[in-house]
Design a protein around this motif. Structure first.
Motif, short mmCIF file in Angstrom:
data_model
loop_
_atom_site.label_atom_id
_atom_site.label_comp_id
_atom_site.label_asym_id
_atom_site.label_seq_id
_atom_site.Cartn_x
_atom_site.Cartn_y
_atom_site.Cartn_z
N ILE A 515 0.70 -1.19 -0.11
CA ILE A 515 -0.13 -0.10 -0.21
C ILE A 515 0.85 1.28 -0.05
CG2 ILE A 515 -1.53 1.31 1.37
CD1 ILE A 515 -2.99 -1.42 2.06
N PHE A 516 1.78 1.29 0.67
CA PHE A 516 2.63 2.51 1.05
C PHE A 516 3.94 2.54 0.17
CE2 PHE A 516 -0.13 2.07 4.61
CZ PHE A 516 -0.85 3.19 4.64
N ASP A 517 4.79 1.32 0.30
CA ASP A 517 6.17 1.57 -0.29
C ASP A 517 5.88 1.44 -1.89
OD1 ASP A 517 6.95 1.61 2.37
OD2 ASP A 517 7.45 -0.69 2.46
N LYS A 518 5.24 0.49 -2.19
CA LYS A 518 5.13 0.28 -3.66
C LYS A 518 3.90 0.73 -4.46
CE LYS A 518 7.46 -4.52 -3.96
NZ LYS A 518 8.44 -4.11 -5.14
N THR A 519 2.85 0.99 -3.77
CA THR A 519 1.59 1.52 -3.83
C THR A 519 0.89 0.02 -4.73
OG1 THR A 519 1.82 2.35 -6.28
CG2 THR A 519 2.09 3.71 -4.19
N PRO A 520 -0.44 -0.10 -4.59
CA PRO A 520 -1.09 -1.28 -5.23
C PRO A 520 -0.91 -1.22 -6.66
CG PRO A 520 -2.63 -0.30 -3.61
CD PRO A 520 -1.35 0.89 -3.73
N ALA A 521 -1.18 -0.16 -7.43
CA ALA A 521 -0.97 -0.13 -9.04
C ALA A 521 0.46 -0.58 -9.24
CB ALA A 521 -1.14 1.42 -9.37
N VAL A 522 1.69 -0.08 -8.61
CA VAL A 522 2.75 -0.79 -8.91
C VAL A 522 3.15 -1.86 -8.67
CG1 VAL A 522 5.23 -0.30 -8.48
CG2 VAL A 522 3.93 1.75 -8.60
N PHE A 523 2.53 -2.65 -7.41
CA PHE A 523 2.61 -3.85 -7.05
C PHE A 523 2.00 -4.91 -8.43
CE2 PHE A 523 0.53 -7.59 -5.25
CZ PHE A 523 1.82 -8.28 -4.69
N LEU A 524 0.68 -4.40 -8.65
CA LEU A 524 0.18 -5.11 -9.51
C LEU A 524 1.16 -5.33 -10.87
CD1 LEU A 524 -3.48 -4.10 -9.16
CD2 LEU A 524 -2.46 -6.26 -8.62
N LYS A 525 1.41 -4.26 -11.28
CA LYS A 525 2.15 -4.10 -12.61
C LYS A 525 3.43 -5.18 -12.42
CE LYS A 525 4.54 -0.90 -15.69
NZ LYS A 525 5.12 0.66 -15.94
N GLU A 526 4.24 -4.99 -11.37
CA GLU A 526 5.21 -5.82 -11.16
C GLU A 526 4.80 -7.25 -11.08
OE1 GLU A 526 7.44 -4.73 -7.65
OE2 GLU A 526 7.99 -2.82 -8.52
N LEU A 527 3.65 -7.75 -10.65
CA LEU A 527 3.05 -8.83 -10.35
C LEU A 527 2.88 -9.39 -11.87
CD1 LEU A 527 2.10 -11.36 -8.66
CD2 LEU A 527 -0.10 -10.22 -8.38
N THR A 528 2.31 -8.89 -12.40
CA THR A 528 1.87 -9.20 -13.92
C THR A 528 2.96 -9.39 -14.69
OG1 THR A 528 1.25 -6.96 -14.53
CG2 THR A 528 -0.58 -8.35 -13.80
N THR A 529 3.89 -8.58 -14.60
CA THR A 529 4.94 -8.34 -15.46
C THR A 529 5.95 -9.64 -15.37
OG1 THR A 529 5.08 -6.14 -15.77
CG2 THR A 529 7.11 -7.12 -16.19
N ASN A 530 6.35 -9.94 -14.12
CA ASN A 530 7.02 -10.87 -13.42
C ASN A 530 6.35 -12.44 -13.44
OD1 ASN A 530 9.81 -9.49 -12.65
ND2 ASN A 530 8.13 -8.30 -11.67
N SER A 531 5.18 -12.44 -13.29
CA SER A 531 4.59 -13.54 -13.34
C SER A 531 3.93 -14.22 -14.53
CB SER A 531 3.37 -13.41 -12.03
OG SER A 531 3.88 -13.11 -11.01
N ILE A 532 3.39 -13.62 -15.41
CA ILE A 532 2.77 -14.03 -16.53
C ILE A 532 3.95 -14.28 -17.42
CG2 ILE A 532 1.36 -13.49 -18.52
CD1 ILE A 532 -0.27 -12.02 -16.65
N ILE A 533 3.78 -15.41 -18.24
CA ILE A 533 4.83 -15.95 -19.04
C ILE A 533 4.20 -15.84 -20.62
CG2 ILE A 533 6.29 -17.88 -19.76
CD1 ILE A 533 6.22 -18.90 -17.23
N LYS A 534 4.82 -15.07 -21.35
CA LYS A 534 4.60 -14.87 -22.85
C LYS A 534 5.43 -15.31 -23.98
CE LYS A 534 3.46 -10.74 -22.43
NZ LYS A 534 2.83 -9.03 -22.93
#
Length: 551
Positions: A515-534
């Protein structure tokens, strides 16, 4: 028709899914190509129609495509007046799919209104008969139906898709269910029988269910149910034979032909066989996450008036009958899903409006309902994010077209192999031949393909290296890779695992980081970028010029 804010939200959500995933797959190809041909060549000249080149194993009905093309014309005409330039072909595809989504969306709204009208009439009648007694109210039943619907990924994502189950079939079955809720049982039997013979024969199970339970509940006579069912089948057969025989240039009734081929001859089983219980143990569970609506169904059925019980039992009958068919797909039972939502909405409305907040368990029940809808919507958005990456053929064609336009390339021929054609390539995706002179080839026959291979300037194919291309011994000297297209191929859990299991980190510190260090938007972006394989799945090649080969 009554209109509410949630009705607008419903259409907005359907449109959002359309915009996020504008391309189509092979299951949708017949209808989208048929609509393209009707819009471009009219119904009076079918000599250039795509189905004459690629007829498929059995005929499919043109009735839905004709209706959608007719409904799309006013929007296309209006677009031509508003825009300075003529809408591009891919814009036309979006309009066409938008019209499909509109027909489904309006049918859901009609069904919602029918549900609410039914409860309003019952409540008003009870108030007149029992002025001094407590009466349960269901003023929010229609709203709960829409809220559950908006969180349903399959209905929202596929409402704009040109699958035969969603082009006029689902909208008309929704109307039939709405008529049954309003007590118009004979009309519901007639319409569902009509839809079955014209659009999708599996709807016959739903029609039979409506007829059977209407008779059981003494809402109509058996003779009346049979009469209106025969009327629906008769009128549908006349319309289907007339229209489809014209387009296919031979006498046919596509749904009967398809039934004989897929069910009687058993060819559908070649696409896979599943247990009798699969719809109940897998598909319905997959379509309702979390299973709040399913859990509310028993409660909703106990509270349901006779009309709603008839609709829900008819839908259950439909699922049971379809379970007897060895080959199963979720879309074969999609016509039963609105009834499941109706029962869930009934249960939710009863709890929300009539439960007394006296115990902590009651508070938990009332809290779970909105949280369930929010969770369902978030899961739906996650599915949408992944699903939009499953149309690499459309992405590859769009990338090729951009290259043609940006470099002003004229008069070339591109061959597209079968896999790209199955994952997004449509006639709407082609550039105007009068402007760019691009010929799009989809030849599948190997003998013919080998003969015309030297005429190709570009290839969009699934072969990852030029050395694997067919028909040439020195292929690597003849073709150069121009671009590649990626597709979703899986998940990598390492990022979320490493994030959660950091040293000296607890739940509160994880929440603080998000919530505070990354912010939810940044966390979701990092999560999708690093977790989804294309991974690269399609490749665009350009034929090298003679002087380029020798250098």
């Amino acid at each position: 028709m009554r209109w509410s804010v949630l009705d607008t939200v419903l259409l907005a959500v359907i449109s959002f899914h359309l915009i996020q995933a504008p391309f189509t797959k092979v299951e949708e190809s017949f209808n989208i190509q048929a609509i393209h041909d009707i819009l471009n060549y009219s119904v009076f000249d079918i000599s250039q129609y795509d189905h004459l080149k690629f007829p498929g194993v059995v005929p499919r009905t043109f009735v839905g495509a004709v209706i959608i093309a007719m409904l799309s014309r006013p929007y296309l005409y209006l677009s031509s007046l508003i825009q300075a330039a003529k809408p591009s072909s891919i814009d036309v595809q979006l309009v066409v799919r938008g019209v499909v989504g509109l027909t489904n969306g309006i049918s859901f709204i009609y069904l919602k209104n029918a549900l609410q009208d039914m409860f309003d009439k019952i409540t008003q009648k009870k108030k007149e008969e029992n002025e001094n007694q407590e009466i349960y109210v269901y003023d929010s039943a229609g709203s709960w139906f829409l809220l559950f619907l908006i969180g349903s990924f399959h209905l929202m994502f596929y409402s704009t898709r040109t699958l035969p189950n969603f082009i006029m079939t689902l909208p008309l079955t929704n109307v039939a269910l709405g008529w049954a809720l309003l007590g118009r049982y004979n009309a519901a039997i007639f319409l569902s029988a009509f839809v079955a013979i014209v659009f999708r024969l599996e709807v016959a199970a739903l029609s039979a269910g409506i007829a059977f339970f209407s008779v059981i509940f003494k809402k109509t006579l058996l003779s009346e149910a049979i009469k209106f069912g025969i009327f629906g089948l008769g009128l549908g057969s006349i319309i289907g034979i007339t229209i489809d025989s014209y387009f296919w240039r031979e006498w046919c009734l596509p749904e009967v032909d398809g039934f004989l081929f897929n069910v009687v001859s058993g060819y559908a089983s070649k696409w896979g066989v599943e247990p009798v219980t699969a719809y109940f143990t897998h598909y319905l569970r997959m379509m309702f996450m979390p299973p709040t609506v399913l859990l509310l169904n028993y409660f909703g059925y106990k509270l349901a008036p006779a009309n709603l019980k008839i609709v829900s039992l008819a839908s259950l009958f439909h699922v049971v009958i379809m379970s007897l068919q060895p080959h199963k797909e979720w879309r074969f039972i999609i016509y039963a899903v609105p009834s499941i939502l109706l029962l869930g909405a009934t249960g939710a409305a009863h709890l929300w409006e009539n439960m007394k907040v006296r115990k902590i368990t009651n508070v938990l029940f009332l809290t779970i309902l909105p949280l369930s809808i929010l969770t369902s919507f978030l899961i739906s958005m996650a599915f949408l994010y992944v699903s939009r990456m499953n149309y690499p053929g459309g992405e590859a064609l769009a990338s090729f077209n951009n290259m043609i336009v940006e470099n002003n390339i004229k008069n070339v021929t591109v061959h597209m192999s079968v896999p790209p054609c199955m994952t997004g390539v449509t006639l709407f995706g082609e550039l105007n031949r009068d402007v760019y002179g691009v010929i799009y080839d989809k030849t599948e026959n190997a003998t013919i393909l080998e003969d015309i291979w030297p005429s190709f300037d570009y290839l969009i194919t699934h072969e990852p290296t030029a050395a694997q291309l067919p028909f040439e011994n020195t292929t690597t000297h003849h073709w150069e890779l121009v671009s590649s297209t990626k597709m979703f191929t899986g998940f990598d859990p390492s990022y979320i695992t490493n994030f959660v299991f950091q040293e000296n980190v607890n739940v509160l510190s994880l929440i603080k980081q998000i919530i505070f260090d990354k912010t939810p938007a940044v966390f979701l972006k990092e999560l999708t970028t690093n977790s989804i394989i294309k991974s690269d799945v399609f490749f665009t090649y350009k034929r090298a010029k003679q002087n380029e080969r020798t250098n």
